[in-house]
Design a protein around this motif. Structure first.
Motif, PDB file in Angstrom:
ATOM      1  N   UNK A   1      -0.762  -1.595   8.755  1.00 30.05           N
ATOM      2  CA  UNK A   1      -0.498  -0.574   7.743  1.00 30.05           C
ATOM      3  C   UNK A   1      -1.062   0.749   8.258  1.00 30.05           C
ATOM      4  N   UNK A   2      -0.223   1.777   8.338  1.00 28.11           N
ATOM      5  CA  UNK A   2      -0.650   3.089   8.820  1.00 28.11           C
ATOM      6  C   UNK A   2      -0.382   4.120   7.734  1.00 28.11           C
ATOM      7  N   UNK A   3      -1.393   4.914   7.384  1.00 27.68           N
ATOM      8  CA  UNK A   3      -1.201   5.927   6.355  1.00 27.68           C
ATOM      9  C   UNK A   3      -2.514   6.574   5.966  1.00 27.68           C
ATOM     10  N   UNK A   4      -2.543   7.162   4.788  1.00 26.45           N
ATOM     11  CA  UNK A   4      -3.741   7.854   4.310  1.00 26.45           C
ATOM     12  C   UNK A   4      -4.191   7.266   2.971  1.00 26.45           C
ATOM     13  N   UNK A   5      -5.499   7.196   2.780  1.00 33.18           N
ATOM     14  CA  UNK A   5      -6.037   6.656   1.532  1.00 33.18           C
ATOM     15  C   UNK A   5      -5.875   5.155   1.386  1.00 33.18           C
ATOM     16  N   UNK A   6      -5.657   4.463   2.483  1.00 36.84           N
ATOM     17  CA  UNK A   6      -5.350   3.033   2.410  1.00 36.84           C
ATOM     18  C   UNK A   6      -6.571   2.168   2.139  1.00 36.84           C
ATOM     19  N   UNK A   7      -7.748   2.632   2.553  1.00 32.50           N
ATOM     20  CA  UNK A   7      -8.936   1.803   2.414  1.00 32.50           C
ATOM     21  C   UNK A   7      -9.258   1.531   0.940  1.00 32.50           C
TER      22      UNK A   7
ATOM     23  N   UNK B   1       0.855  -1.204   0.000  1.00 28.32           N
ATOM     24  CA  UNK B   1       0.000   0.000   0.000  1.00 28.32           C
ATOM     25  C   UNK B   1       0.882   1.243   0.000  1.00 28.32           C
ATOM     26  N   UNK B   2       0.642   2.157  -0.937  1.00 28.97           N
ATOM     27  CA  UNK B   2       1.444   3.375  -1.011  1.00 28.97           C
ATOM     28  C   UNK B   2       1.186   4.255   0.205  1.00 28.97           C
ATOM     29  N   UNK B   3       2.207   5.017   0.602  1.00 23.51           N
ATOM     30  CA  UNK B   3       2.128   5.937   1.738  1.00 23.51           C
ATOM     31  C   UNK B   3       1.916   5.227   3.066  1.00 23.51           C
ATOM     32  N   UNK B   4       2.104   3.936   3.105  1.00 25.34           N
ATOM     33  CA  UNK B   4       1.850   3.203   4.345  1.00 25.34           C
ATOM     34  C   UNK B   4       3.142   2.941   5.106  1.00 25.34           C
ATOM     35  N   UNK B   5       3.093   3.173   6.406  1.00 20.55           N
ATOM     36  CA  UNK B   5       4.134   2.686   7.300  1.00 20.55           C
ATOM     37  C   UNK B   5       3.732   1.278   7.711  1.00 20.55           C
ATOM     38  N   UNK B   6       4.652   0.331   7.629  1.00 13.61           N
ATOM     39  CA  UNK B   6       4.359  -1.056   7.966  1.00 13.61           C
ATOM     40  C   UNK B   6       4.982  -1.375   9.318  1.00 13.61           C
ATOM     41  N   UNK B   7       4.152  -1.811  10.261  1.00 17.46           N
ATOM     42  CA  UNK B   7       4.608  -2.236  11.580  1.00 17.46           C
ATOM     43  C   UNK B   7       4.238  -3.703  11.724  1.00 17.46           C
ATOM     44  N   UNK B   8       5.233  -4.550  11.884  1.00 14.58           N
ATOM     45  CA  UNK B   8       4.988  -5.999  11.922  1.00 14.58           C
ATOM     46  C   UNK B   8       4.750  -6.486  13.339  1.00 14.58           C
ATOM     47  N   UNK B   9       3.799  -7.413  13.459  1.00  9.44           N
ATOM     48  CA  UNK B   9       3.500  -8.079  14.729  1.00  9.44           C
ATOM     49  C   UNK B   9       3.878  -9.551  14.554  1.00  9.44           C
ATOM     50  N   UNK B  10       4.737 -10.054  15.421  1.00 13.81           N
ATOM     51  CA  UNK B  10       5.283 -11.397  15.224  1.00 13.81           C
ATOM     52  C   UNK B  10       4.386 -12.502  15.767  1.00 13.81           C
ATOM     53  N   UNK B  11       3.433 -12.163  16.626  1.00 14.39           N
ATOM     54  CA  UNK B  11       2.604 -13.192  17.271  1.00 14.39           C
ATOM     55  C   UNK B  11       1.374 -13.505  16.444  1.00 14.39           C
TER      56      UNK B  11
END
Length: 358
Positions: free
Chosen positions: A18-24, A1-11
């Motif tokens: 995915x954090x950002x704008x216009x993602x939906x 997803x463009x403009x998205x910060x990706x934060x991974x959860x290992x569990x």
């Protein structure tokens, strides 16, 4: 997803936030590739967005919509049963998927329905509130309330992905944004002091959904939770620190029949936890005062009627965080140094509550 910060959860099998704008608009990218149907469980305010999703995805799969009540009114077994009925009547299978579109209560219910249908189907959390983005949608805790207390029925069931579209969060009333900041403040006190510094520097900028600081705070709070739940998915140890302020907070929500915003109750719960920490661990006065100053700057409540203590204590004793009849509280030795306090004497608890009581 463009403009998205990706934060991974290992569990929970591992997934990305995915954090950002216009993602939906790009939600199809995180759906299971072999899904034939998707049920969008959405809050009333998200009806237009849900219809947009139906138009966007309908060329690829069958999209069903289920509108559920707003806030904690959604977290009832009757609402879950309504969703189960839709799944049963449309021959929903294990390869299909559920989307939870709304605040924390909506994603709690959507995740619970996903966890319980056919013993588990894929789901995607699309939080549309600050609270949902930084807390409820991340970590795989799903559940509903009962007459006896909050979240007493539930399951650990990790989402396939979390999509936090800040454009949706920006549509919230200001009071809802501020209430959601209680969970961000919590993350600051238990793990990331930079969060507190950013809020203290300029509370108006910090709470402006259009600002870069707002996005940074959302991402920092999510990283705190992602780090903790990656270590302890089913709350056997470290994950308990995320309950800072929540034991009393949940009791206040129950006492108010869930008419209060979650963040308002947790704000008072954090003041209580800080006062208890002052008495039990020697938490410096300056840190306790910092709690009040930050929460007050966010216009969140910091006191509750003194005469309600017995009712609150009885509710806390039924809380799912209790062990063998003993109450457990998360307290601080200092900022970023939380720990569990077991079997605290009721007189000490009452002494801490007197500093909260109004």
């Amino acid at each position: 997803m463009s403009d998205a910060t990706i934060i991974s959860v290992a569990s929970g099998g591992g997934y990305d936030v995915h954090v950002g704008r216009g993602l939906v608009e790009n939600l199809a990218a995180v759906l299971p590739p072999n899904a034939a149907k998707v049920l969008v469980i959405h809050a009333p305010a998200m009806g237009v967005v849900a219809e947009r999703l139906r138009e966007q995805l309908s060329g690829r799969l069958e999209v069903l919509l289920a509108e559920i009540p707003d806030a904690e009114g959604a977290k009832r077994v009757e609402v879950a049963a309504f969703c189960w009925q839709i799944l049963g009547q449309t021959d929903f299978t294990r390869t299909d998927a559920i989307i939870g579109l709304g605040g924390g209560a909506t994603t709690d219910v959507a995740g619970f329905v996903a966890a319980t249908w056919l013993r588990g189907v894929p789901w995607i959390a699309v939080p549309t509130t600050v609270l949902g983005a930084v807390d409820a949608a991340v970590g795989g805790k799903t559940g509903i309330n009962t007459a006896e207390g909050k979240n007493l029925v539930g399951a650990f069931w990790a989402p396939r992905a979390v999509v936090a579209d800040l454009d949706l969060v920006a549509t919230l009333p200001k009071n809802d944004i501020l209430a959601g900041f209680a969970e961000i403040v919590k993350a600051g006190f238990i793990a990331d002091e930079r969060i507190l510094e950013l809020i203290e520097a300029d509370v108006d900028v910090a709470t402006d959904p259009a600002s870069d600081v707002f996005r940074e705070l959302i991402e920092r709070a999510i990283r705190v939770k992602a780090d903790v739940v990656s270590d302890d998915f089913t709350e056997q140890g470290r994950r308990e620190i995320l309950n800072y302020g929540h034991t009393l907070g949940h009791a206040i929500e129950h006492a108010e029949r869930y008419r209060w915003r979650h963040g308002s109750a947790v704000a008072i719960g954090m003041i209580f936890a800080a006062e208890l920490s002052r008495l039990a661990t020697g938490l410096p006065d300056a840190v306790v005062d910092r709690h009040r100053a930050i929460l007050t700057s966010l216009t969140l409540p910091t006191s509750y009627p003194l005469g309600r203590w017995k009712t609150l204590l009885a509710t806390m004793q039924r809380d799912k965080k209790a062990r063998a009849g003993m109450l457990r509280f998360i307290v601080l030795d200092d900022v970023g140094r939380p720990r569990v306090l077991n079997g605290t004497d009721e007189s000490l608890l009452f002494s801490a509550y007197q500093e909260v009581g109004a």
